[in-house]
Scaffold this motif. Sequence first.
Motif, PDB file in Angstrom:
ATOM      1  N   MET B 216      -2.823 -15.915   8.762  1.00  8.25           N
ATOM      2  CA  MET B 216      -3.846 -15.787   7.529  1.00  8.25           C
ATOM      3  C   MET B 216      -5.413 -16.650   7.403  1.00  8.25           C
ATOM      4  SD  MET B 216      -3.383 -12.743   6.186  1.00  8.25           S
ATOM      5  CE  MET B 216      -3.869 -13.748   5.123  1.00  8.25           C
ATOM      6  N   ARG B 217      -4.625 -18.318   8.605  1.00  3.26           N
ATOM      7  CA  ARG B 217      -5.902 -19.025   8.568  1.00  3.26           C
ATOM      8  C   ARG B 217      -6.008 -19.987   7.850  1.00  3.26           C
ATOM      9  NH1 ARG B 217      -4.702 -20.267  11.900  1.00  3.26           N
ATOM     10  NH2 ARG B 217      -6.453 -21.277  12.445  1.00  3.26           N
ATOM     11  N   VAL B 243     -11.888 -18.906   3.124  1.00  5.34           N
ATOM     12  CA  VAL B 243     -10.574 -17.436   2.070  1.00  5.34           C
ATOM     13  C   VAL B 243     -11.131 -17.227   2.105  1.00  5.34           C
ATOM     14  CG1 VAL B 243      -8.670 -18.779   1.650  1.00  5.34           C
ATOM     15  CG2 VAL B 243     -10.235 -21.032   2.113  1.00  5.34           C
ATOM     16  N   ASP B 244     -10.675 -15.831   3.372  1.00  5.79           N
ATOM     17  CA  ASP B 244     -10.323 -14.353   2.524  1.00  5.79           C
ATOM     18  C   ASP B 244      -8.891 -14.233   1.294  1.00  5.79           C
ATOM     19  OD1 ASP B 244      -8.055 -13.426   3.026  1.00  5.79           O
ATOM     20  OD2 ASP B 244      -8.650 -12.698   5.107  1.00  5.79           O
ATOM     21  N   SER B 245      -9.221 -13.326   0.348  1.00  3.89           N
ATOM     22  CA  SER B 245      -8.908 -13.132  -0.450  1.00  3.89           C
ATOM     23  C   SER B 245      -7.454 -12.961  -0.430  1.00  3.89           C
ATOM     24  CB  SER B 245      -9.783 -11.607  -1.840  1.00  3.89           C
ATOM     25  OG  SER B 245     -10.727 -11.586  -2.107  1.00  3.89           O
ATOM     26  N   LEU B 246      -6.700 -12.513   0.410  1.00  2.00           N
ATOM     27  CA  LEU B 246      -5.640 -12.328   1.172  1.00  2.00           C
ATOM     28  C   LEU B 246      -4.617 -13.651   0.880  1.00  2.00           C
ATOM     29  CD1 LEU B 246      -5.153  -8.789   2.733  1.00  2.00           C
ATOM     30  CD2 LEU B 246      -4.159  -9.586   1.142  1.00  2.00           C
ATOM     31  N   SER B 247      -5.346 -14.217   1.971  1.00  3.98           N
ATOM     32  CA  SER B 247      -5.134 -15.976   2.346  1.00  3.98           C
ATOM     33  C   SER B 247      -4.601 -16.217   1.254  1.00  3.98           C
ATOM     34  CB  SER B 247      -5.919 -16.159   3.034  1.00  3.98           C
ATOM     35  OG  SER B 247      -6.410 -15.584   3.961  1.00  3.98           O
TER      36      SER B 247
END
Lengths: 353, 353
Positions: B216-217, B243-247
């Motif tokens: 997920m980084r 940083v994406d929404s799921l992460s």
Amino acid sequence: MNSFTDNLRKIEPYVPGEQSKEKDIVKINANENPYPPSPKAVEALKSFNTDSLRFYPNANATVLKEALAEYYGVEVENVFVGNGSDDVLALAFQSFFCSDKPIVYPDITYSFYPVWCELFNIPFKTYPLDKDFRINVEDYREQNGGVVIPNPNAPTSLCEGEQFIRTLLSYNTDSVVIVDEAYVDFGGYSSVALTKEYENLLVCGTFSKSRSLAGMRIGFAIGSKTLISVLEAVKNSYNSYTVDSLSIAMGIASLEDDGYFKSTINKVIATRSRVTNELRALGFEVLDSSSNFILVTHSDYSMKEYFEFLKSKKVFIRYFSLPRIDKYVRITIGTDGEMDVFLAETKRFLEEK
Amino acid sequence: MNSFTDNLRKIEPYVPGEQSKEKDIVKINANENPYPPSPKAVEALKSFNTDSLRFYPNANATVLKEALAEYYGVEVENVFVGNGSDDVLALAFQSFFCSDKPIVYPDITYSFYPVWCELFNIPFKTYPLDKDFRINVEDYREQNGGVVIPNPNAPTSLCEGEQFIRTLLSYNTDSVVIVDEAYVDFGGYSSVALTKEYENLLVCGTFSKSRSLAGMRIGFAIGSKTLISVLEAVKNSYNSYTVDSLSIAMGIASLEDDGYFKSTINKVIATRSRVTNELRALGFEVLDSSSNFILVTHSDYSMKEYFEFLKSKKVFIRYFSLPRIDKYVRITIGTDGEMDVFLAETKRFLEEK
């Protein structure tokens, strides 16, 4: 007294666009897609083997590159992927704009270009758009360190065609030409096919607008093996794993669902056409958009007041307090329902002012 | 003949570590966690409102920062988040190492440090570890442009304590000191509390190892408001939405599940202790690890041959063909079952060679 602050990077903080946390708003200010992502992309998320998240993603995001290569009719070696198209563009600036000569781009364009130039110490020069907000290709004949244009341009919404891009490339054989196609899927001309003819052409795209995946951060670029291999080398010197495992899976599923993709695009285009006509009937000037947004003005009203009025009615559009475009507002195309609210409040504004 | 290639960035391509696609392997070569992510993080993914993925993530990932601030007992303004700790470290190098003086770090350490120095044109100087693979703090008294050390160090697995870090900071008040704590949760000493005393200390961490979310980084840093604000300015000049929404959602859920976190950590530590003892009983030298991996050698055998032998048995460990550590192998701590296979094949190697 400590002096460690002497060696900190001095840079003007870039402030991302306003994101309201309010509910029940019409949010047509960030060029996001009004429709959800493809059900196949959602299914890819729901059925993802979460145990595998303990592993690093594939550093080359090979499977996503393969899907993009097939979609665009190129080889895997012609495809680059990154953490949103801002990541891809920032890496491209670092990779290709290493000349002492200034890079060139239009004076009204994506606001990040000068920011990256400052960050990477890249000299730049801008050419003003003409009175109709079009790019004058003859400006781009001078020697330069690189060219970058968004096509369609933002926030003008205007798209140039194949002849323009071919002329631009004929004038610029000694530097890299980046065409930033973030909005191209909404009816613009794409230069992807020209990457097979022009080794110095890089075309960038994103899953954030037409594929409704802004939240997942997926950007890509298509170009010659020469350009892509340099981009890869710079990216791998920065961060090996920029695209996470879920973004890879959802990106592939989105590409596989072309029916859904085309239907949402067509809905946005139909709504754009209707809203453009209605605004023109109300006396607004609306540029001919090839994007999922329109640039709008009215000779009788202050667009800043229009923006503030709509904001007070919980309709969020975008106003730029910048030379030349401070008499315009940018309106993202939402659902028909959202645009009906927008149009109703617009009529109220015209009546009350 | 085109000359656009003249202005491309010349850089040695960094090649990420080998990732086997084979199945039924024991993959103990990338310091990944053998246990899946927290069930609460998985639930956050499964129940995510996927319609909202059409929106950009919050540019500041504020909710994730708030969760980290609460977890570490600091203020939100002391927290930075990025696309994995490589992104955080790369931004920190760009943000803090702007001196003409060389930055300093140990000669055996994380292999990305010299890569970032090359990418950002940062001069650097290394100090050799001592004969026991420890960092000699007295080396770090000289004037420098910055200090970076991983603690625990990689691939040595060794951790320094509070006194070492305080001494290091007392010698380096005029430059930024980065402590890279990617592995600290597996029993190492964390300097996070010292960030309240030392304004020039940045501590970096990751969700990739101890929280089983490499896919997920998610990386982060904790430091003074002075340092964090510069990091934010540079990050926002590069890519607003890293940083994406799921992460963000999964990261928060992981932090909220401290019971699961501690239980997986304890399992890894128990297995590490058992494997260390068994290898020592077989005549191996094993450094005292504070990480989720061990650095191992044997005076009677070639570690390169050992690595190759295990590879042929589908047990993947890591061998570095580098001066000083080419007589060692790095072994990630897997599940007990995986380590039983590893130990059985190790015994077979000793018998056959």
